[in-house]
Design a protein around this motif. Structure first.
Motif, PDB file in Angstrom:
ATOM      1  N   GLU A   1       0.831  -1.210   0.000  1.00  0.00           N
ATOM      2  CA  GLU A   1       0.000   0.000   0.000  1.00  0.00           C
ATOM      3  C   GLU A   1       0.863   1.256   0.000  1.00  0.00           C
ATOM      4  O   GLU A   1       0.555   2.240  -0.688  1.00  0.00           O
ATOM      5  N   VAL A   2       1.939   1.234   0.772  1.00  0.00           N
ATOM      6  CA  VAL A   2       2.836   2.391   0.829  1.00  0.00           C
ATOM      7  C   VAL A   2       3.555   2.574  -0.505  1.00  0.00           C
ATOM      8  O   VAL A   2       3.730   3.703  -0.986  1.00  0.00           O
ATOM      9  N   LYS A   3       3.950   1.483  -1.119  1.00  0.00           N
ATOM     10  CA  LYS A   3       4.601   1.570  -2.433  1.00  0.00           C
ATOM     11  C   LYS A   3       3.647   2.160  -3.470  1.00  0.00           C
ATOM     12  O   LYS A   3       4.056   2.943  -4.337  1.00  0.00           O
ATOM     13  N   GLN A   4       2.368   1.805  -3.363  1.00  0.00           N
ATOM     14  CA  GLN A   4       1.378   2.333  -4.307  1.00  0.00           C
ATOM     15  C   GLN A   4       1.169   3.834  -4.140  1.00  0.00           C
ATOM     16  O   GLN A   4       0.713   4.512  -5.065  1.00  0.00           O
ATOM     17  N   LEU A   5       1.511   4.355  -2.951  1.00  0.00           N
ATOM     18  CA  LEU A   5       1.430   5.799  -2.725  1.00  0.00           C
ATOM     19  C   LEU A   5       2.636   6.531  -3.318  1.00  0.00           C
ATOM     20  O   LEU A   5       2.712   7.761  -3.250  1.00  0.00           O
ATOM     21  N   GLY A   6       3.567   5.766  -3.873  1.00  0.00           N
ATOM     22  CA  GLY A   6       4.706   6.374  -4.551  1.00  0.00           C
ATOM     23  C   GLY A   6       5.987   6.425  -3.746  1.00  0.00           C
ATOM     24  O   GLY A   6       6.933   7.131  -4.128  1.00  0.00           O
ATOM     25  N   PHE A   7       6.060   5.685  -2.656  1.00  0.00           N
ATOM     26  CA  PHE A   7       7.253   5.713  -1.815  1.00  0.00           C
ATOM     27  C   PHE A   7       8.200   4.575  -2.177  1.00  0.00           C
ATOM     28  O   PHE A   7       7.775   3.445  -2.432  1.00  0.00           O
ATOM     29  N   ASP A   8       9.476   4.889  -2.162  1.00  0.00           N
ATOM     30  CA  ASP A   8      10.527   3.939  -2.518  1.00  0.00           C
ATOM     31  C   ASP A   8      11.042   3.250  -1.248  1.00  0.00           C
ATOM     32  O   ASP A   8      11.525   3.922  -0.334  1.00  0.00           O
ATOM     33  N   PRO A   9      10.957   1.916  -1.169  1.00  0.00           N
ATOM     34  CA  PRO A   9      11.411   1.207   0.038  1.00  0.00           C
ATOM     35  C   PRO A   9      12.872   1.448   0.393  1.00  0.00           C
ATOM     36  O   PRO A   9      13.255   1.301   1.558  1.00  0.00           O
ATOM     37  N   SER A  10      13.676   1.821  -0.584  1.00  0.00           N
ATOM     38  CA  SER A  10      15.098   2.018  -0.306  1.00  0.00           C
ATOM     39  C   SER A  10      15.396   3.378   0.318  1.00  0.00           C
ATOM     40  O   SER A  10      16.512   3.626   0.779  1.00  0.00           O
TER      41      SER A  10
END
Length: 381
Positions: free
Chosen positions: A228-237
């Protein structure tokens, strides 16, 4: 005719009354009771409850269990002699546990009363102590979540090494274990850490999770939140990913949607929300009422553009009464009297420290304006 029937009934009653069978003798009566189904059940030599009544009695008298708690524990552990449970209780007492703490542990894992404390518990305490855990640390984590005592020493060592990998020191790793001892026995922690590493999170991100909210690593649906956080445009790295992840976990979907609705009501687009969230994700921890009150004051009372909060969403975290309203009075006075520089931002004064705000927005002006500004700031009209 009626008289004849009545006479016959009377004679029948007299017949039965005159021929009442004699009561059985005491010996006969006792024998009849033994033939009843209920009596036959009690005629057996023992029942499961009788066989394990020692366990219930021990737990209530020795461990301070209520009768109900003892009965529940009796379904999980049974013993016929006090030898092992006595040795376990003595062991805990020798290691600084109070009776109430021991009772708490026994209620949670009564099976520990059947273990050999020297073989099954002592090595785990010794390992934790070797890494810097104090006696009070060990008492605290064991009382709060004793399930790790049922795990093998190898499991505890492996778990500690996992935590230590993302901690700057042994003491920090022990602090994590003390703060979230339930995770020691939880296999999901290692699984989630592996998943986060596979997703690209840095060691610093995982350390942040361990330090601020370690329980999140025990979540069964953590991967879903990551997606869900990735879908908001945030990069895990990126270094802020763990912060975003925690705020997303802290807000339920219904509350999240309600907060987004409030912001859109005041003119925000999806893009506005995404930008604000990337800048300062913690603002979504504010309640709907707080978000609405701040927007209402800023737009309806002051007549200013809501884009200020898209640029500085941390403003949502400030108190209306103690910061936003008093400083807004000062800023409005400065604007109306031409005391602000032409290209100065109206947002900046709200994020300044108290000392800098007084210096830049009040005390730097002439006496007349300074006095008026100070009155406004202190609550005057």
């Amino acid at each position: 005719m009626f008289h004849s029937k009545h006479h016959s009934l009377t004679r029948a009653l007299l017949f039965f009354l005159g021929h009442t069978p004699p009561l059985p003798s005491p010996s006969t009566k006792s024998y009849l009771l033994l033939l009843r189904p209920q009596a036959r059940r009690h005629s057996t030599t023992s029942t499961p409850d009788d066989h394990h009544s020692f366990t219930v009695s021990y737990l209530t008298t020795k461990c301070g269990f209520s009768h109900e708690d003892a009965l529940r524990a009796n379904k999980r552990v049974r013993f016929d002699t006090p030898v092992k449970p006595d040795s376990v209780i003595s062991f805990f007492e020798a290691h600084g546990f109070s009776l109430s703490q021991i009772t708490t542990i026994m209620c949670k894992i009564p099976v520990v009363l059947t273990r050999d404390p020297i073989k099954a518990i002592l090595p785990k305490f010794q390992f934790l102590a070797s890494k810097g855990a104090s006696p009070s640390d060990i008492v605290l984590m064991t009382t709060r979540s004793p399930n790790f005592l049922l795990r093998s020493l190898n499991h505890i060592v492996s778990f500690y090494e996992l935590v230590r990998r993302f901690s700057p020191s042994d003491l920090k790793a022990i602090a994590y274990l003390t703060g979230c001892p339930s995770s020691i026995a939880d296999v999901r922690v290692a699984q989630n850490v592996k998943m986060l590493l596979d997703e690209g999170l840095t060691n610093a991100n995982i350390h942040h999770l361990l330090r601020t909210r370690p329980s999140v690593l025990s979540s069964a649906d953590l991967k879903k939140t990551v997606e869900e956080v990735k879908q908001l445009g945030f990069d895990p790295s990126q270094s802020y990913f763990s912060v975003v992840l925690l705020t997303k976990r802290a807000v339920t979907k219904s509350r999240w949607d309600a907060k987004v609705h409030v912001l859109k009501k005041w003119g925000w687009s999806e893009q506005d929300f995404s930008e604000a969230y990337r800048r300062h994700p913690q603002f979504m921890l504010r309640s709907e009422d707080k978000l609405n009150a701040v927007m209402s004051f800023w737009i309806s009372n002051l007549g200013w553009d809501s884009s200020a909060f898209r640029i500085r969403p941390m403003l949502f975290g400030y108190s209306l009464e103690k910061r936003l309203i008093p400083r807004a009075k000062v800023v409005k006075y400065l604007l109306s009297n031409g005391l602000m520089k032409k290209n100065a931002s109206i947002i900046t004064p709200f994020s300044l420290t108290e000392e800098l705000f007084l210096k830049r927005c009040i005390t730097c002006f002439e006496e007349k304006d300074r006095s008026r500004l100070l009155t406004l700031y202190q609550g005057g009209c």
